[in-house]
Design a protein around this motif. Structure first.
Motif: not given
Length: 273
Positions: A72-84
């Protein structure tokens, strides 16, 4: 990976935990080497955007935690990864690599030493990146040292996106670490031209959205200016043939970006006269 039970450094200071983070998509070319260079981390998280090659099996064989998630784009992917990471793999520090990047041995040792001694006010470390182009690592041309915030404290970083590129922004002070990230972005000319085409299309859309004008003359002017900046002012001539080729490709990108602001009609509607 490091022994997670070894939690004390010299004296009474706690030894910080480190997690590696890699976003992937069809990254089988260098992923094994990328993940092996992160084996100093206590855990590695790979967030894969539904790869169609052997990316997932390579990551699993390396012992990484692998999560599949549509891009869904780099920002959304990084946010998901950091939340995980926060929820399931809590860590003090995060080292983020692209799937075509490798930590050198010197960098690995320096990250371990620097994170163990970092004051609380320090949010992250900027790391130089050395990129391979054509037949060598570019050491000029504006490509090196290319310092990037790739080692940061959990909760002290935000990500932003500009066009086709993402960047990390620290919430606090930063310092620099010596030792390079080795970057192998392209396998051939075709891959670089594909990337130029993609970036030029996104760049033209951004200019159009901001009401900027394009055209052939502007494209030529920006193209010539970019070539001079890369090849002369950024000393690209010291990178030999690779530097000259890279400067020409940079000029071509700038030309394409500005000439595409006006998309033209391309025969639509069809003129049947």
């Amino acid at each position: 990976m490091r022994d997670p039970c070894n939690t004390r450094a010299a004296g009474s200071r706690m030894k910080p935990t480190i997690a590696g983070l890699v976003l992937t998509y069809n990254g089988e070319r260098l992923l094994k080497e990328c993940l092996a260079s992160l084996d100093f981390c206590d855990a590695i998280l790979v967030v894969d955007s539904c790869s169609k090659d052997a990316t997932v099996s390579i990551a699993e064989a390396a012992g990484a935690v692998v999560i599949k998630r549509a891009w869904e784009g780099p920002a959304a992917q990084f946010r998901f990864a950091l939340e995980h990471l926060d929820a399931h793999l809590p860590t003090d520090w995060i080292v983020s690599l692209d799937q075509d990047e490798i930590c050198t041995g010197q960098l690995r040792a320096n990250i371990l030493a620097a994170t163990a001694q970092a004051p609380d006010s320090l949010a992250g470390f900027r790391i130089p990146r050395r990129s391979w182009y054509y037949d060598r690592f570019l050491l000029h041309s504006g490509w090196y040292p290319d310092r990037l915030l790739r080692c940061f404290r959990r909760g002290r970083m935000r990500v932003s996106v500009s066009g086709a590129h993402y960047s990390f922004h620290p919430e606090g002070d930063t310092a620099e670490i010596s030792g390079d990230i080795l970057h192998y972005p392209y396998e051939n000319f075709s891959q670089h031209l594909d990337k130029i085409n993609s970036y030029a299309e996104q760049g033209a859309a951004d200019l159009r959205a901001r009401g900027r004008k394009g055209g052939i003359l502007r494209g030529l002017g920006h193209g010539i200016g970019r070539f001079l900046r890369i090849y002369l002012f950024k000393a690209g001539f010291l990178d030999g043939r690779a530097g000259f080729i890279n400067a020409l490709h940079g000029a071509f990108y700038a030309f394409l970006k500005y000439v595409r602001v006006d998309q033209g009609s391309w025969g639509v509607p069809f003129d049947h006269r």
